[in-house]
Design an enzyme around this catalytic site. Structure first.
Site, mmCIF file in Angstrom:
data_model
loop_
_atom_site.group_PDB
_atom_site.id
_atom_site.type_symbol
_atom_site.label_atom_id
_atom_site.label_comp_id
_atom_site.label_asym_id
_atom_site.label_seq_id
_atom_site.Cartn_x
_atom_site.Cartn_y
_atom_site.Cartn_z
ATOM 1 N N ASN A 297 44.203 40.112 40.124
ATOM 2 C CA ASN A 297 44.391 38.957 41.000
ATOM 3 C C ASN A 297 43.090 38.281 41.372
ATOM 4 O O ASN A 297 43.022 37.059 41.465
ATOM 5 C CB ASN A 297 45.097 39.400 42.284
ATOM 6 C CG ASN A 297 45.239 38.276 43.299
ATOM 7 O OD1 ASN A 297 45.876 37.263 43.006
ATOM 8 N ND2 ASN A 297 44.622 38.421 44.465
ATOM 9 N N ASP B 121 39.882 34.045 43.934
ATOM 10 C CA ASP B 121 41.241 34.178 43.406
ATOM 11 C C ASP B 121 41.342 33.595 41.998
ATOM 12 O O ASP B 121 41.340 32.375 41.816
ATOM 13 C CB ASP B 121 42.204 33.446 44.367
ATOM 14 C CG ASP B 121 43.638 33.864 44.152
ATOM 15 O OD1 ASP B 121 43.938 35.057 44.346
ATOM 16 O OD2 ASP B 121 44.457 33.001 43.773
ATOM 17 N N ASP C 157 47.606 45.808 40.677
ATOM 18 C CA ASP C 157 47.291 45.612 42.077
ATOM 19 C C ASP C 157 47.553 44.161 42.494
ATOM 20 O O ASP C 157 47.310 43.238 41.722
ATOM 21 C CB ASP C 157 45.801 45.957 42.276
ATOM 22 C CG ASP C 157 45.382 45.854 43.712
ATOM 23 O OD1 ASP C 157 45.914 46.628 44.534
ATOM 24 O OD2 ASP C 157 44.530 44.997 44.045
ATOM 25 N N HIS D 58 50.379 38.361 44.666
ATOM 26 C CA HIS D 58 49.530 37.185 44.812
ATOM 27 C C HIS D 58 49.258 36.484 43.494
ATOM 28 O O HIS D 58 48.350 35.671 43.394
ATOM 29 C CB HIS D 58 48.226 37.583 45.515
ATOM 30 C CG HIS D 58 48.484 38.223 46.840
ATOM 31 N ND1 HIS D 58 48.892 37.494 47.936
ATOM 32 C CD2 HIS D 58 48.472 39.512 47.232
ATOM 33 C CE1 HIS D 58 49.093 38.323 48.961
ATOM 34 N NE2 HIS D 58 48.851 39.550 48.556
ATOM 35 N N GLU E 63 52.510 45.752 42.248
ATOM 36 C CA GLU E 63 52.422 45.911 43.699
ATOM 37 C C GLU E 63 52.876 44.632 44.398
ATOM 38 O O GLU E 63 52.146 43.644 44.426
ATOM 39 C CB GLU E 63 50.984 46.246 44.112
ATOM 40 C CG GLU E 63 50.907 46.625 45.583
ATOM 41 C CD GLU E 63 49.506 46.526 46.173
ATOM 42 O OE1 GLU E 63 49.299 47.095 47.263
ATOM 43 O OE2 GLU E 63 48.628 45.871 45.584
#
Ligand SMILES: *[C@@H]1O[C@H](CO)[C@@H](O)[C@H](O)[C@H]1NC(C)=O
Ligand SMILES: *[C@@H]1O[C@H](CO)[C@@H](O)[C@H](O)[C@H]1NC(C)=O
Ligand SMILES: *[C@@H]1O[C@H](CO)[C@@H](O)[C@H](O)[C@H]1NC(C)=O
Length: 490
Positions: free
Chosen positions: A121, A181, A211, A215, A237
């Site tokens: 991410n 990001d 992970d 997002h 996740e």
């Protein structure tokens, strides 16, 4: 230098997918989903994982999950530095590329697959030099390379932290705790990430814990996974809450079902009237629970985030609740279970024990801070129960008090959980064949042929009689042969 404040993290826990840290989890041993249990060896160095595969996990039939990076964006002893990559080079506090490759191959020889906890991410914040020597600054990671145009900046607005979990663009295009990001929709970013995962697979890795999946756009992950090819196990996740939901990710693979973890916590602690028997009857973690379908769920007892927060049980929970919930997870027929194996900590941030150069110390179970939950008698032996019962149906459900429940798994296993302050004495009806069975919850003998726990005789009508102490359990299964190398923690 960027430093994450533990205060921010604590507040963020319920909603953020958070920093996951250098972890090992045990993964299905073949690329395809096997339904075997997984163990997350949190922050274990690679050489120690390799030893554990040979001496314990392989014989026990567990797979393991591990994490890698050449980042340590922030050099330091905090566990969350593991979740801030600055490159995809396989050198970290846990070992170098050669040690990583050797771990994967040693584990594979022992029949244990390695699932890597990957951070796709984001990169890190701040600037500095990574653990293995690469320099970086926010939005600029020459070792990959990533440059400033390859990040999201709140979908082209202005870079800012995630502020609105009900706005899916905000959740997926803004920054998690100021971490730059990545724009996973860009072909070059997709190619870099896919190259990283393919490199890992070329070393024999069998799966990935992705992970902070919450997002990222599920469609971007689908594109990346398809570029990677093969059939690795993926578990994503995606904590519950807000507009980005677990169900949006199930077409990509499994999703960590934090709802099951929270239900277990509430049931074992008796919060708000929740009870353990209600997890089994009348709707055994079925539709009324609003959980993912079992075949899409990765059911975790705890992880590095939840054990520091309030969304799971942890090793300090009262009345054996942590161990009893792990027994439940491994005995019940919901999801793919992950056993958590952590280390003791005295403050939120502190990472696993390390030397002055920042390398994680070799693990010695039970003696240098590593708790080794996967070696606790009940948990180790319930892993064998889990693999023995396979997908056998739930049978012979029996409720005592609301905090006492017993159930069978087809004609293979039978489990009694007494999460109550009083002894539970009963004659239970099972579907087990007549015979003498070992209570594996208390079998601490390392000889697979002998039983140091109590033995029980199941009669030809399937019944047996026992007394199970307060906050204790009893498990029988046919063909049981196990051994145990750890410590008794129930
Ligand atoms: C795993 O469990 C599912 C049911 O949840 C079953 O359909 C599948 O065949 C199992 N896979 C293996 C490899 O046993
Ligand atoms: C870590 O990354 C840097 C920069 O990419 C690279 O030069 C260095 O060789 C890596 N270290 C190791 C030990 O792989
Ligand atoms: C959602 O979040 C994005 C990114 O922060 C922002 O540009 C947009 O205005 C937000 N939409 C609404 C309806 O608030």
């Amino acid at each position: 230098m960027f430093a994450r404040s533990s205060h921010t993290l604590l507040l963020a826990l319920p909603l953020l997918s958070c920093v996951a840290a250098g972890s090992i989890v045990r993964v299905p041993r073949s690329p395809a989903k096997t339904n075997n249990s997984i163990v997350q060896l949190f922050e274990w160095p690679w050489d120690s994982v390799a030893s554990e595969c040979t001496s314990f996990l392989g014989p026990l039939g567990m797979d393991s999950l591990k994490k890698l990076y050449n980042f340590s964006s922030v050099t330091g002893d905090q566990w969350w530095t593991d979740y801030q990559p600055v490159s995809y080079i396989l050198t970290s506090k846990r070992g170098n590329r050669e040690q990583f490759a050797s771990m994967v191959s040693t584990c594979s020889d022992a029949g244990v697959g390695i699932i890597v906890d990957v951070v796709l991410n984001h990169m890190t914040a701040g600037k500095g030099t990574g653990f293995a020597g690469s320099s970086y600054s926010k939005y600029n990671y020459p070792a990959v390379p990533y440059t400033a145009s390859q990040f999201h900046y709140c979908a082209g607005a202005v870079a800012a932290d995630i502020s609105d979990y009900n706005n899916i663009t905000n959740v997926r295009f803004c920054e998690l705790d100021s971490l730059s990001d990545l724009a996973q929709g860009q072909p070059e970013v997709q190619a870099s990430i896919a190259g990283y995962l393919k490199d890992l697979m070329s070393l024999g890795v069998t799966g990935f814990r992705v992970d902070a999946s919450k997002h990222m756009e599920p469609e971007d992950l689908a594109t990346i996974f398809s570029t990677v090819g093969g059939s690795p196990y993926y578990t994503q996740e995606v904590p519950r809450g807000g507009a980005s939901t677990p169900a949006q990710y199930t077409s990509n693979g499994d999703v960590i079902e934090f709802g099951a973890t929270a239900y277990a916590m509430n049931s074992f602690l008796g919060n708000s009237g929740a009870t353990v028997s209600n997890m089994v009857t009348p709707d055994p973690m079925g539709p009324s629970w609003d959980l993912l379908d079992s075949n899409k769920a990765n059911y975790i007892m705890a992880n590095q985030d939840t054990e520091r927060g309030t969304t799971s049980l942890n090793s300090n929970s009262p009345n054996n609740a942590y161990t009893l919930s792990a027994i439940f997870m491994l005995g019940f027929n919901y999801g793919t279970p992950t056993v958590y194996s952590g280390y003791d900590f005295t403050n939120f941030d502190i990472g696993a024990p390390q030397d002055s150069a920042g390398n994680t110390n070799k693990v010695t179970c039970f003696s240098n801070g590593f708790r080794c939950e996967h070696r606790w008698t009940a948990i180790a032996n319930m892993n064998l129960f889990h693999n023995a019962v396979g997908t056998a149906k739930l049978t012979n459900v029996f409720v005592g008090t609301p905090q006492q429940v017993a159930f069978g798994r087809g004609s293979v296993g039978f489990l009694v959980i007494n999460n109550d302050a009083n002894t539970w004495s009963e004659t239970w009806k099972t579907s087990l064949p007549a015979g003498t069975y070992c209570d594996v919850i208390h079998d601490t003998d390392s000889d697979p042929k002998t039983c140091s726990g109590t033995t029980y005789d199941v009669s030809s009508d399937g019944t047996f009689t026992a007394s199970v102490s307060a906050y204790d359990a009893l498990a029988l299964y046919s063909g049981s042969s196990f051994y145990f190398l750890g410590s008794q923690r129930l």
